[in-house]
Design a protein around this motif. Structure first.
Motif, PDB file in Angstrom:
ATOM      1  N   GLU A 197       0.830  -1.209   0.000  1.00  0.00           N
ATOM      2  CA  GLU A 197       0.000   0.000   0.000  1.00  0.00           C
ATOM      3  C   GLU A 197       0.864   1.259   0.000  1.00  0.00           C
ATOM      4  O   GLU A 197       0.526   2.257  -0.650  1.00  0.00           O
ATOM      5  CB  GLU A 197      -0.926  -0.002   1.219  1.00  0.00           C
ATOM      6  N   ASP A 200       2.161   2.154  -3.486  1.00  0.00           N
ATOM      7  CA  ASP A 200       1.055   2.677  -4.296  1.00  0.00           C
ATOM      8  C   ASP A 200       0.740   4.123  -3.919  1.00  0.00           C
ATOM      9  O   ASP A 200       0.503   4.974  -4.786  1.00  0.00           O
ATOM     10  CB  ASP A 200      -0.195   1.807  -4.122  1.00  0.00           C
ATOM     11  N   ASN A 201       0.754   4.408  -2.624  1.00  0.00           N
ATOM     12  CA  ASN A 201       0.475   5.773  -2.164  1.00  0.00           C
ATOM     13  C   ASN A 201       1.581   6.740  -2.578  1.00  0.00           C
ATOM     14  O   ASN A 201       1.315   7.895  -2.928  1.00  0.00           O
ATOM     15  CB  ASN A 201       0.307   5.796  -0.643  1.00  0.00           C
ATOM     16  N   LYS A 203       3.504   6.447  -5.211  1.00  0.00           N
ATOM     17  CA  LYS A 203       3.337   6.702  -6.646  1.00  0.00           C
ATOM     18  C   LYS A 203       2.187   7.678  -6.880  1.00  0.00           C
ATOM     19  O   LYS A 203       2.301   8.621  -7.674  1.00  0.00           O
ATOM     20  CB  LYS A 203       3.065   5.393  -7.388  1.00  0.00           C
ATOM     21  N   LYS A 204       1.083   7.464  -6.183  1.00  0.00           N
ATOM     22  CA  LYS A 204      -0.094   8.326  -6.338  1.00  0.00           C
ATOM     23  C   LYS A 204       0.229   9.767  -5.946  1.00  0.00           C
ATOM     24  O   LYS A 204      -0.250  10.719  -6.568  1.00  0.00           O
ATOM     25  CB  LYS A 204      -1.240   7.788  -5.469  1.00  0.00           C
ATOM     26  N   ALA A 205       1.069   9.925  -4.918  1.00  0.00           N
ATOM     27  CA  ALA A 205       1.456  11.268  -4.468  1.00  0.00           C
ATOM     28  C   ALA A 205       2.421  11.940  -5.439  1.00  0.00           C
ATOM     29  O   ALA A 205       2.636  13.152  -5.364  1.00  0.00           O
ATOM     30  CB  ALA A 205       2.091  11.188  -3.082  1.00  0.00           C
ATOM     31  N   GLY A 206       3.035  11.150  -6.325  1.00  0.00           N
ATOM     32  CA  GLY A 206       3.921  11.720  -7.334  1.00  0.00           C
ATOM     33  C   GLY A 206       5.366  11.871  -6.907  1.00  0.00           C
ATOM     34  O   GLY A 206       6.187  12.370  -7.675  1.00  0.00           O
ATOM     35  N   GLN A 209       7.771   7.712  -9.285  1.00  0.00           N
ATOM     36  CA  GLN A 209       6.861   7.239 -10.329  1.00  0.00           C
ATOM     37  C   GLN A 209       6.719   5.717 -10.361  1.00  0.00           C
ATOM     38  O   GLN A 209       5.908   5.181 -11.107  1.00  0.00           O
ATOM     39  CB  GLN A 209       7.318   7.760 -11.696  1.00  0.00           C
ATOM     40  N   GLY A 231      -2.037  -0.677  -7.239  1.00  0.00           N
ATOM     41  CA  GLY A 231      -1.906   0.612  -7.915  1.00  0.00           C
ATOM     42  C   GLY A 231      -0.670   0.721  -8.786  1.00  0.00           C
ATOM     43  O   GLY A 231      -0.317   1.811  -9.242  1.00  0.00           O
ATOM     44  N   LYS A 232       0.005  -0.402  -9.010  1.00  0.00           N
ATOM     45  CA  LYS A 232       1.221  -0.479  -9.833  1.00  0.00           C
ATOM     46  C   LYS A 232       2.351   0.408  -9.307  1.00  0.00           C
ATOM     47  O   LYS A 232       3.204   0.856 -10.070  1.00  0.00           O
ATOM     48  CB  LYS A 232       0.921  -0.140 -11.298  1.00  0.00           C
ATOM     49  N   GLY A 233       2.333   0.650  -7.993  1.00  0.00           N
ATOM     50  CA  GLY A 233       3.480   1.335  -7.400  1.00  0.00           C
ATOM     51  C   GLY A 233       4.721   0.468  -7.499  1.00  0.00           C
ATOM     52  O   GLY A 233       5.837   0.960  -7.657  1.00  0.00           O
ATOM     53  N   SER A 259       2.468  19.653  -4.769  1.00  0.00           N
ATOM     54  CA  SER A 259       1.929  19.241  -3.476  1.00  0.00           C
ATOM     55  C   SER A 259       1.630  20.484  -2.658  1.00  0.00           C
ATOM     56  O   SER A 259       2.099  21.582  -2.977  1.00  0.00           O
ATOM     57  CB  SER A 259       2.936  18.361  -2.725  1.00  0.00           C
TER      58      SER A 259
END
Length: 293
Positions: A197, A200-201, A203-206, A209, A231-233, A259
């Motif tokens: 998790e 994934d988080n 990656k989602k936060a940027g 990548q 989430g493909k992190g 951000s």
């Protein structure tokens, strides 16, 4: 056909390193005077620490990733280089980018010339035994995958994961010039489920990548190692074509990191102002400019 990480690469590492290093610098020595890459599971004899191998495997893996990337970017006239320095985004002599893809050749770079930053978190995955046979000479024998030894290679080691995250954050917050540069972490192991998790988080936060493995089959026998997180992190590449497609895609994308902590009213005003622009691209530019104020 370009091969990704596997036993043949690890064998090559030991064979090349043994030309310039002693077996004691590369292997643990058991009470029975056996030379092993890791303490086997179940081994209860006397143990010692082995720090000397780290520099050898670090240099080897960074060069290996650089060579792999050059096979991808050479046709674009780009360069993959180890130890890239760019002080304006906190890539210093003491903490350079492990590998970076750049427009110009050379270790000293300007931020605008860096297209991708790669942190390399790789190590020996399988366990190996070094045997100096009196008749046949020195030989290497693979004695099991990472499930059979006591080591935590690559990103299975928590501090390696945390170092990669910490360094990436340091780059991200160093300057606005870092906001357009993708950062990825490359390993040759799976990750522990406690990080599924989290990656994934992240990656989602940027911030990063993605965390990517270039070891298609880290397990002997039936390999059911993790292909990707939800989430493909984290994602495991199974072929050179697969990683080439991803690298080409990320080099072509124009991404921006942003951000902040703002209340709903501030965000609403920013959206309202940005929405007055007459194209999606200009709306995006206005939003990014305002969100960073």
């Amino acid at each position: 056909m370009v091969q990704l990480w596997g036993k043949d690469v690890e064998r090559k590492f030991f064979e090349e390193s043994l030309k310039i290093a002693t077996p004691e610098q590369l292997f643990y020595v058991t009470e029975n005077n056996e030379y092993v890459a890791y303490w086997p599971k179940g081994y209860k004899g006397k143990k010692s620490t082995l720090q000397s191998r780290n520099s050898f495997i670090g240099t080897f893996t960074e060069k290996w990733i650089s060579d792999l990337m050059n096979k991808i970017v050479i046709e674009k006239g780009l360069f993959a280089t180890t130890g890239v320095v760019c002080p304006e985004i906190e890539l210093t002599e003491s903490s350079p980018a492990d590998v970076a893809i750049t427009v110009e050749k050379g270790k000293n770079q300007k931020a605008e010339g860096i297209l991708l930053i790669i942190e390399v978190k790789m190590s020996i995955v399988w366990n190996w035994k070094y045997i100096n046979d009196a008749k046949e000479g020195p030989k290497l024998v693979c004695i099991g995958d990472f499930r059979t030894h006591q080591g935590n290679p690559g990103l299975l080691r928590s501090d390696s994961m945390l170092k990669a995250i910490g360094k990436s954050i340091n780059i991200r917050v160093s300057s606005d010039k870092a906001s357009k540069i993708p950062i990825i972490v490359i390993t040759n192991t799976p990750i522990t489920n406690s990080y599924y998790e989290k990656v994934d988080n992240i990656k989602k936060a940027g911030v990063i990548q993605g965390f990517f493995s270039v070891n298609p089959k880290p397990m002997d026998g039936l390999d059911n190692s993790l292909k990707q997180t939800e989430g493909k992190g984290y994602y495991k590449f199974d072929s050179f074509n697969e990683i080439r497609g991803y690298i080409n895609s990320i080099l072509q994308s124009e991404i921006n990191f942003f951000s902040g902590m703002k209340n709903k009213e501030e965000i609403g005003r920013i959206i309202e102002i940005a929405n007055k622009e007459d194209s999606y691209e200009k709306k995006g530019e206005a939003f990014l400019k305002l969100i960073k104020r």
